[in-house]
Design an enzyme around this catalytic site. Structure first.
Site, PDB file in Angstrom:
ATOM      1  N   CYS A   8     -26.063  24.634   1.565  1.00  0.00           N
ATOM      2  CA  CYS A   8     -25.784  24.236   0.178  1.00  0.00           C
ATOM      3  C   CYS A   8     -24.284  24.423  -0.066  1.00  0.00           C
ATOM      4  O   CYS A   8     -23.789  25.550  -0.065  1.00  0.00           O
ATOM      5  CB  CYS A   8     -26.599  25.101  -0.781  1.00  0.00           C
ATOM      6  SG  CYS A   8     -26.329  24.665  -2.495  1.00  0.00           S
ATOM      7  N   CYS A  28     -23.424  17.787  -5.759  1.00  0.00           N
ATOM      8  CA  CYS A  28     -23.937  18.325  -4.485  1.00  0.00           C
ATOM      9  C   CYS A  28     -22.747  18.491  -3.548  1.00  0.00           C
ATOM     10  O   CYS A  28     -22.024  17.517  -3.288  1.00  0.00           O
ATOM     11  CB  CYS A  28     -24.971  17.359  -3.899  1.00  0.00           C
ATOM     12  SG  CYS A  28     -25.618  17.895  -2.312  1.00  0.00           S
ATOM     13  N   GLY A  29     -22.520  19.706  -3.076  1.00  0.00           N
ATOM     14  CA  GLY A  29     -21.353  19.979  -2.243  1.00  0.00           C
ATOM     15  C   GLY A  29     -21.448  19.351  -0.865  1.00  0.00           C
ATOM     16  O   GLY A  29     -20.502  18.709  -0.391  1.00  0.00           O
TER      17      GLY A  29
HETATM   18  N1  LIG Z   1     -31.250  19.843  -1.602  1.00  0.00           N
HETATM   19  C1  LIG Z   1     -30.491  20.181  -0.429  1.00  0.00           C
HETATM   20  C2  LIG Z   1     -29.985  21.587  -0.442  1.00  0.00           C
HETATM   21  C3  LIG Z   1     -28.985  21.868  -1.547  1.00  0.00           C
HETATM   22  C4  LIG Z   1     -27.672  21.111  -1.421  1.00  0.00           C
HETATM   23  C5  LIG Z   1     -26.677  21.516  -2.479  1.00  0.00           C
HETATM   24  N2  LIG Z   1     -26.978  21.255  -3.814  1.00  0.00           N
HETATM   25  C6  LIG Z   1     -25.217  21.345  -2.111  1.00  0.00           C
HETATM   26  O1  LIG Z   1     -24.372  21.607  -2.992  1.00  0.00           O
HETATM   27  O2  LIG Z   1     -24.890  21.052  -0.976  1.00  0.00           O
HETATM   28  C7  LIG Z   1     -31.356  19.979   0.841  1.00  0.00           C
HETATM   29  O3  LIG Z   1     -32.587  20.114   0.769  1.00  0.00           O
HETATM   30  O4  LIG Z   1     -30.787  19.681   1.890  1.00  0.00           O
END
Ligand SMILES: N[C@@H](CCC[C@H](N)C(=O)O)C(=O)O
Length: 360
Positions: free
Chosen positions: A112, A302-303
């Site tokens: 994340c 989302c990063g």
């Molecule tokens: N939903 C993603 C995990 C989280 C990613 C996040 N919000 C970020 O900032 O990268 C997954 O299931 O891969």
């Protein structure tokens, strides 16, 4: 109460954790966010079992998943996109800390990008000592299921405020799926940007959807899977013209049904995060993006997704690798740097909202 059970005065939505009656755990937590992607952060060894008032020592993944799902519930818990768990005693003694991540649906995630910046800030603000190494605040080695991530808190940055710290992160190598590989053979490929054939990275994916049949996508892994859809390249998404109109079109588009159809495609055995991007921001090296995440739905940012978007934009010639790519999402902006053959660097804010304790 058993998983899935319900009664008039309690609701169970997360395994054996029931809301409103018979709480099991007392959790000290901090609510944080990175560009509006929000998190509940807690320390693995600081959760008390209410029946004994002792700290819980041995967690199973299922227990952590149930607890995370309950904490993430926006109506009955605290509410967040992901739960971030801090472990200062990682098994891998070459690292300082371990970060565990659970999506709001209770599924464990591998990485994340916004969460790791918040993790880094949490460690500094709470002066968490690593049990494995003597660490400084200048660099932290954080173990994730996607590998070791290095964070570089920018503690003297003029943009910092009492609640916000700018953090730079080495996100590791991007993996870009090319059409000559099978998904299983995805490799940490080094890409020579001067000779790259752009079409090599474009997948035409057929989806089961009432109005959209086929989408051109670029598939990037940042330790988790991302499917990047450039809206101007996909006429089936509607007529798109340039300039501001594309930003408005992106903002107004219904993305959920299309993203869910892509997530179900057999190409993504473990589902995927889907980014919709317009390159017509009117600014050089800046793209606008919305994301529909695996396990959490649409989030404000989302990063790892921003990294995937920047890599795909460079590979498709929409952005230039010579300078940073600005990825603007509804919740804010991230700066991404990638030179094709190098690791991806991401810089952005980590914000604290409040800290408290919850019993559930
Ligand atoms: N939903 C993603 C995990 C989280 C990613 C996040 N919000 C970020 O900032 O990268 C997954 O299931 O891969």
């Amino acid at each position: 109460m058993e998983a899935g059970g319900s009664s008039s005065d309690s609701a169970s939505v997360a395994g054996d954790i029931s809301f409103n009656t018979s709480p099991k755990y007392k959790v000290k937590f901090t609510k944080m966010h990175g560009c509006g992607n929000d998190f509940v952060v807690f320390e693995l060894d600081k959760v008390r079992q209410l029946s004994t008032n002792e700290y819980v020592r041995d967690w199973s993944v299922q227990q952590l998943s149930d607890l995370s799902k309950a904490l993430a519930n926006r109506k009955l818990g605290i509410g967040c996109d992901q739960v971030i768990i801090v472990n200062s005693k990682p098994n891998n003694t070459d690292t300082d800390y371990e970060m565990l991540i659970f999506n709001s649906d209770g599924e464990q995630a591998t990485m994340c990008g916004n969460g790791v910046r918040c993790f880094s800030k949490y460690i500094i603000d709470n002066q968490i000592q690593s049990q494995t190494k003597n660490t400084s605040n200048e660099i932290q080695n954080i173990e994730t299921l996607a590998g070791v991530i290095k964070t570089f808190p920018q503690l003297d940055h003029p943009l910092n405020t009492s609640n916000t710290t700018l953090i730079k992160v080495n996100m590791g190598n991007a993996m870009v799926l090319n059409t000559k590989q099978t998904v299983n053979a995805i490799a940490r490929n080094e890409i020579n940007l001067s000779t790259t054939d752009r079409s090599l990275y474009v997948y035409n994916i057929e989806i089961d959807h009432p109005t959209v049949n086929r989408l051109e996508c670029v598939l990037v892994s940042m330790g988790n899977p991302h499917c990047v859809v450039f809206i101007e390249r996909n006429q089936e998404l509607g007529n798109i013209s340039g300039g501001n109109y594309s930003g408005a079109r992106l903002a107004l588009m219904e993305i959920e049904s299309i993203a869910m159809a892509l997530q179900k495609h057999p190409l993504f055995a473990d589902s995927c995060n889907v980014e919709f991007v317009t390159t017509a921001s009117g600014k050089p090296n800046k793209v606008l993006s919305r994301v529909y995440e695996r396990g959490s739905g649409e989030t404000l940012a989302c990063g790892t997704g921003a990294c995937g978007v920047a890599v795909a934009s460079i590979l498709q010639g929409h952005c230039n690798a010579d300078s940073e790519v600005f990825v603007e999402m509804p919740g804010g902006l991230l700066l991404i740097s990638w030179k094709g053959h190098n690791q991806v660097f991401k810089t952005g804010p980590a914000c604290t909202v409040f800290s408290s304790t919850i019993e559930l």
